[in-house]
Every structure is written in C-alpha cells, then in structure tokens.
Write an enzyme that holds these catalytic residues in place. Structure first.
Site: not given
Ligand code: HPA
Ligand code: ZN
Length: 343
Positions: A18, A20, A198, A201, A279-280
C-alpha cells in the site's frame, strides 16, 4: 539480564502493498521537477512547502497531494520518482513492492496515460535487476469521479504492456461507497487482474462489506474501521482477508489521535491478516521501516511478531509461487540467523 536489542528492521525482508507513488514526492524532488519543467511554485522554498504538511483529514491531505502532482509532466519525471522510491525501498529492506498510482489525476491535467505508464513501467521493470526488489503496478481509480471515466481509463490500461497486476480504488472516501464501481471491478477481474480497494479508512465498516461483497476485492486497503463491527471482524478473520494497514498515515490524517490509540495491535490479536505499509510516506512522516519501528516500539512487538507482519505481506502479495517461496525463504533465514545467535 539485559533487554534484547531492537532488531535492525532494514534486515527484515519486507513487502509493501500500500504505497501511492505520488505520495513519495518529497519537497526537494518537487522543487527539482518544478525547475526542470518550468512549473511555477507557490512556495518560496522547500521549508515553506514542508510547513504545509500538516493535515486535519483525508480531504485536507488530498488537496495538497493532487496539487503537488503538477510538477509531474514527462516520462522522465515518472521514471525518476519511481526510481527514487525503489532505491529507498532497497535501503529499507523491502524485497517486493506493489505500487499504486492515480492515472486519472494525471490525464485530467493533460498528461497522456502512455507517458505515465512508460515512466512507471520502465522503473518497475528494472527494479528486480537494479535493486533486488520485485515490483508491480496497481492503478487506483478515483472514487469521487464518474464510473464512465474509470471504465474508459481501464480500457487504456488493459491495452498497455505495463506490469499491472490489479486495480484499486482510492481518493475521498466518505460519501463515495464502493458499490458504484462494480462494473469496473467485474471487467478487471474478467481481464485477469486482481482487485483491492481503500475502505474503512475514514468511511464506515459498511464500505468494507461492500468492497468484499460487490467489488469482490482480495485485499482491503486500510480497513481499520472494520474493528467497529464484530461480525465484519469475524468474517475478515475467517476468510483470511489481508488488510493493508498504514499506521502513521492514520494518525497524521486524524483517524486516531495517537499511535497508541491505533487498532493495529488489536487487529493482530483478533487474528486478522494485518500488513504494515506507509501509504504516502513523503507526507506522513515515515517510510515502511519507520512504520514497523514505531508500531514495534508502541506495542512492544517482538521479533516473532515483526516476522509475522512481514510474512503476512509476503502471503498477501500478488506474486507467483516461485517468488513467494524465495521471499519466504529469505524471511526464514532472518528468523534462523537469530536462533543461531541465541543458540
Ligand atoms: N486514501 C485515499 N486516497 C488516497 C490516499 C489515502 O490514504 N493516499 C493517496 N490517495
Ligand atoms: Zn492509500
């Protein structure tokens, strides 16, 4: 007796499921690409941009995340971004990565899909040879945009030779439940691709049910709010559905006030197939090693529990049996090396 030293997590062979790629855009690279492409910046320097990296919610983060993508213009930009992540991946002890990207966020700005795929694809294809990290791509569709746009994007993706293994669903979750994308996931599945989404969250547990029942995904991205629904926890455990949990992301975006209040340890105790991911990472204060380390320190995870997290990711990866066996062998050696030291 002395306390056991914390294990060197860069030696633990890990997989990241996971991530991006646009979320690995570090401020320094943003400025570099802005200059290269003559894209005007609204920040005077890296420090000013970095000072904006404080978020109150997913949508607050997404605004900056999409805005910063303006510097990604050419094939070389996508290649350089992905190479930088893969080099970092190697140094963090990653052995396999599945890279999310948001094709619609680029085509909407006028960047052709072919340019995105050429840069990402070339970097991904070279990663095993150059870094010893196997990799694959997972386009994510933007759930706050129309189904028709996603369907036409999927046909473009299906016509490419990029190493795509699955489709995913991301962007603003609340108010955008998964079911609207059933036809997209049906077509992807019929075309031989896996499905992930996703869900849970910021959105409720009901979105996780929908992702499973309507999109028929094989993994759930995040899924942390599943813990609010005991029947869902039972199902996820009984079916062994992998969850790609991103602990630092959830804290930075305000889902949980502190890491000690994050459910990752409770999810493990409930018998869920938990994986840890970043994630990011350019935005959320840490790459995968930092996510493992902070979770280990906060919840007192021992070596066996860390190995279990890495094993969960290897078992949930979209790889063939030969690569999975190699990854598991390497993990066994990591565990065995400790046994020899102790014995
Ligand atoms: N959630 C939803 N969209 C996203 C995320 C995330 O954590 N990171 C990049 N796009
Ligand atoms: Zn994500």
């Amino acid at each position: 007796m002395t306390a056991a030293a914390a294990p060197d997590l860069s030696l633990l062979p890990k997989a990241e499921l996971h991530l991006h790629i646009e979320g690995t855009l570090e401020p320094e690279l943003i400025f570099h690409l802005a200059e290269r492409n003559r894209v005007p910046m609204r920040y005077s320097d890296v420090d000013e941009l970095r000072s904006r990296y404080k978020f109150s919610s997913l949508s607050d983060f997404l605004a900056l995340y999409y805005d910063n993508m303006a510097v990604l213009v050419s094939e070389a930009d996508f290649y350089d971004l992905t190479r930088a992540y893969l080099a970092r991946a190697r140094s963090e002890g990653l052995r396999h990565v599945e890279i999310f990207f948001d094709p619609q966020a680029h085509t909407a700005r006028g960047v052709p899909l072919e340019v995105v795929l050429a840069g990402l694809g070339e970097a991904a294809r070279a990663s095993q040879r150059d870094f010893g990290v196997s990799s694959a791509l997972i386009p994510n569709f933007l759930r706050d945009r129309p189904l028709e746009e996603a369907m036409s994007m999927l046909s473009g993706l299906l016509g490419s030779d990029a190493p795509i293994v699955a489709v995913g669903l991301d962007s603003a979750e609340v108010g955008n439940p998964p079911a609207r994308f059933a036809a997209l996931f049906d077509l992807a599945r019929a075309s031989g691709l896996h499905g992930v989404a996703h869900a849970g969250e910021e959105g409720p547990a009901s979105y996780v049910w929908e992702a499973l029942d309507v999109l028929r995904v094989q993994r759930v991205d995040h899924g942390v709010r599943s813990m609010e629904d005991p029947a869902l926890v039972d199902r996820l455990r009984d079916e062994g559905t992998p969850l790609t949990v991103c602990p630092l992301s959830n804290v930075v975006l305000g889902g949980f006030a502190t890491l000690s209040g994050h459910p990752v340890a409770a999810m493990l105790s409930a018998g869920l197939h938990v994986t840890v991911n970043s994630d990011d990472p350019a935005y959320f204060g840490g790459y995968i090693g930092e996510n493992y380390a902070r979770v280990a320190a906060t919840f007192g995870l021992d070596r066996a529990a860390l190995a279990q997290l890495a094993r969960n990711a290897i078992m949930a990866a979209f790889v063939g049996p030969a690569r999975r066996a190699e990854l598991l062998d390497e993990l066994d050696r990591w565990e065995g090396s400790r046994a020899q030291l102790v014995g």
